[in-house]
Each structure stands twice: as C-alpha cells, then as structure tokens.
Write an enzyme that holds these catalytic residues in place. Structure first.
Site: not given
Ligand code: GLU
Length: 475
Positions: A253-254
């Site tokens: 994820s980010k």
C-alpha cells in the site's frame, strides 16, 4: 494453437495504474507477445460512481509509458468492441436473454423486503441464507403475465447443485462446494448487469483464451465458472498470480512508498527497469538471473512459471535494477532523456547549450546514476562547484604541498594541449614539482576543482569544464 491466444487486461478506472495492475497487464502482454497472440485492453467502468475519465486517461498514459501496446481496445478499436463496459449494455442483455431462453436463468420478482424477511427467517432456523428459489418454480404464463404488467424483476442464474473444480495454472486445483452459493443475480431490476456477469459475457464475447489476473479474483471464479457452464461456453484457462507485498510482508500500500506507475515515471525510473522488476515480482525462470531486457522477457516468459508465493516489492532492488539498465543504455538514448532535466534544473548553465560538451557530460555522469533524476545532482556537483564540502576536504586543499601543486598545475594547464593526454601529462608534471603522488595528487585537485571528494572521473570533468573554467577554479 498460438494464434488463438487472446488475453486481456481489464482495469477498473477508479484510480491510478497501481504496480500490481501493471504487473497483471505485463504478464498478459508478455504472454501475448511470446505466443504471437492478441493482447486486449478492456475498461471495466460499470461502476459509474467511481469511474472517471481522468483515471482512464492516466491508465492509457501509463500503459503507453510502459510500452504495453494493446492490439484491441480504446483508441485502436478492434472486432470485438466497444472496449468500455459502459458501452456494452446491449451485449449483456443479449447474453442474459440467451440464458433465460434456454432455461439457465429466470426472472425473479421477489422484492427486497420479501428477501430480507426470508433471510432473517433462514438465519433463525439455522438454514442456509441463500435465495430459496421461489421464482425458479413460476410457470411461463405467470412470468409472462407479471412481466407484461411491468412488475420489477431481476434475472437470476440457476446454480446447479454440484461442486466446481478449477484447474488453475498457478494455484493448481481449487474446489468450491455445491452448498456455498444460491441462484445469484446477473441483471438487477434497473437493467444493470452485475460485475461477474459482465466479465464472463465480455471474456466470452472477446474470445479470451487465458485469464491471467491477481489472486484476489480467485473467489469470483466460482461464479464465473457457473456462468460459462450456463452459457454452454468452454471457460478460458485461468492463472491467478499471487499478491504483491510490501517489505514488511503486508499487502502493498501507499505506506510502503509509491505504488503508482506514473509516480515511478516521474521519479526518473526507466520503462525497461520497471518491466524487468515487475516481471520478476512473481515470475522467474528458475535461475538467479535478475537482469532481463524486454525482448528477452518476451522470449522467455511462461504462465507455468508464475510463482505461487507472494512477490515482495523491494524499492532498493528496483533502484539497483534501474541503475543497471540506465548504465547499459547507449548515450544516444540516454541523452534526450537527461537533457531536459539538466536544462530545467540549471537554466543559467551555458555549457549545457553546447551539444559536444553536453554529450561528454552525459557520458561522464551515466556511471554515477541510478535514476534519471540523479543526473541533476551529479552534474551540479562539479558544474557549479563551491567551497570544499567539509572540514576534511578543506584541510586537504589548505596544505602547503597542495598550494604548491595547484600553482604548478595552473602553470602546466595554461600551456598544455587541452586534450586528455595533455592534461594527464600536466597533472603528472605538477605532481613531480609538488612531490605528490596517487591519492595525494588526485584528491586535492578534485576537491580544489569540484569542492567534493566524490564524483565522476576527474579527467572527464576537465573535458566538460574546459580550460578557462578549470584555471579559474585552481587560482
Ligand atoms: N476489473 C477488475 C479489476 O480491475 C479485473 C477483473 C478481471 O481481471 O477479471 O481488478
């Protein structure tokens, strides 16, 4: 068989092109290119609330940047279009009609309230909460009468009482038990088709031979197999690639850094490195080899060697890989990529306007770069030299010996021929005069001229700086 390979990448345009999506696209593209098949791009935009034109534009842009050209799809068209699901409603209705006509699906008039009541009752009695099949049993006359009367209805597929087994190319045998599904909806009362039905109708209509996608779609395959069977169409071969994890082994994820392809393009990564990196994120040849050109991947890729275990997105490795590809580029290819970056960062730097010097500069800095954007820092480190970078460097140029060396060198440099042999000889001669050798000779000169102890080859720097600038810095 190879001319029948038809694979697709089917993104939903609800955000940017994620590295996971790009890997799915890449696996499909490589397989098509290896087999001489067709690669189709289909935009799954039936979720009108979340789909945007901006996302479509971004997807196409990033696919093009990666070089993942599609044979059928947006902009290029093709015989199985349109390639946007939102424009294919008629096709879904046609498939739904076919299913109803052959008795594999049926209209269901049960209202939301009725269904909710049935669900609650089933839960109380600890029975399965699946749709109980009430409308499966309606007579044709009743169905016709209620439709003619305009009663709202959905279309449900008849789910046979049997287990389904998928022979997945990556995951092996995957089994679903008969009792886990009731007759599910394929068309809502609004006429909108549901997701799994669109995918099957499209894959069937577009004659997709292999569905290569991420593991998160594995559970959908149960419904999709039922729909293929209902339609009487042989399902494609499925290959579900594992998830991509961050370095801490949680889903990427980010939090783990950039996850959009566009960001990597902007950060100065090369398309070739991105492809190499993504290909090895869940595929390998069974060797330790890590560096592949796109052409080599096209020759060697196989669905059978997609790995069952998750790939870990290692940023340091991507940067390393990018450096490998970048340093292997011919200067002619690198130059046009780096030139605008340099000119933008140092508009006042007149040397960059001279094509010959620019070329020498790029040759010189190439070996010090990992990403394109490194060019600016590496070039600036000596183009715009300042005071010695730290005390150690300052001490090195302040000694009497160094002072003597610089004076002798300035003298030699002002007379020598300004070519490599010329300034090599000048450095040697000045070293003799100042009695400095090896590191004692080159390090002080480097610091005096560039301000730092690091950087590209000193002789190359002299090439780029030219005689006047070098003499100015020595004095
Ligand atoms: N539209 C789906 C997605 O973006 C892909 C569906 C599929 O590959 O079957 O995840």
């Amino acid at each position: 068989m190879s001319e029948h390979v038809r694979v697709r990448f089917a993104p939903s345009p609800t955000g940017y092109l994620h590295v996971g999506g790009a890997r799915t696209a890449l696996f499909n593209w490589l397989y098509a290119r290896k087999t001489g098949g067709k690669f189709i791009l289909r935009i799954e935009d039936t979720d009108v609330e979340r789909s945007t034109q901006e996302a479509v534009d971004g997807l196409l842009r990033d696919m093009k940047w990666l070089g993942l050209t599609w044979d059928e799809g947006p902009e290029v068209g093709g015989p199985h279009g349109p390639y946007f699901q939102s424009q294919r409603l008629e096709i879904y209705h046609r498939y739904a009609r076919q299913l109803v006509e052959k008795g594999a699906a049926y209209p269901c008039f049960c209202s939301e309230e009725e269904l909710e009541a049935k669900r609650m009752k089933a839960e109380e009695e600890h029975r399965s909460v699946h749709y109980d099949g009430t409308c499966r049993r309606l007579s044709k006359e009743e169905v016709d009468r209620r439709i003619a009367a305009g009663e709202p209805h959905v279309i449900r597929v008849k789910v046979p009482e049997k287990d389904y087994i998928l022979d997945d190319l990556v995951r092996g045998k995957v089994e679903w038990k008969a009792e886990t599904l009731g007759d599910f909806i394929i068309l809502r009362s609004s006429g909108m088709p549901v997701y799994n039905f669109c995918v099957v109708a499209d894959d069937a209509d577009m004659q997709i031979s292999h569905v290569v996608r991420a593991e998160e779609h594995l559970t959908n395959t149960h419904r999709q197999l039922i729909l293929y069977e209902a339609l009487g169409i042989k399902p494609p071969v499925f290959a579900h690639a594992s998830l991509i994890l961050g370095e801490d082994k949680t889903k990427l994820s980010k939090r783990h850094g950039a996850t959009s392809v566009g960001q990597y393009a902007e950060d100065g990564f090369l398309r070739e490195a991105m492809i190499n990196f993504l290909a090895l994120l869940g595929w390998n040849e069974g060797t330790d080899r890590e560096i592949y050109s796109v052409e080599e991947l096209k020759e060697r890729f196989s669905l059978e060697r997609i790995s069952k275990s998750p790939g870990v997105f290692d940023h340091a490795k991507l940067t390393w890989m990018n450096g490998q590809h970048l340093r292997a580029l011919p200067v002619d290819q690198l130059l046009p990529m780096v030139e605008p970056l340099l000119k933008k960062a140092m508009p006042e730097e007149t040397r960059l306007q001279n094509p010959e010097i620019l070329r020498k500069l790029v040759e010189l800095i190439q070996i010090k770069m990992n990403v394109l954007n490194d060019a600016v820092d590496v070039a600036r480190s000596f183009l715009q030299a300042g005071e010695p970078e730290n005390e150690e460097a300052a001490a090195m140029v302040a000694t009497e010996k160094s002072q003597k060396l610089f004076a002798a060198l300035a003298d030699e440099f002002s007379r020598c021929e300004w070519v490599r042999d010329g300034y090599n000889a000048a450095i040697k001669a000045a070293g003799k005069i100042a009695e400095a050798k090896g590191k004692d000779l080159f390090m002080p000169i480097r610091v005096k001229i560039t301000g730092t102890c690091h950087g590209p080859d000193l002789v190359g720097i002299l090439d780029v700086l030219g005689r006047d600038e070098t003499l100015k810095r020595l004095k």
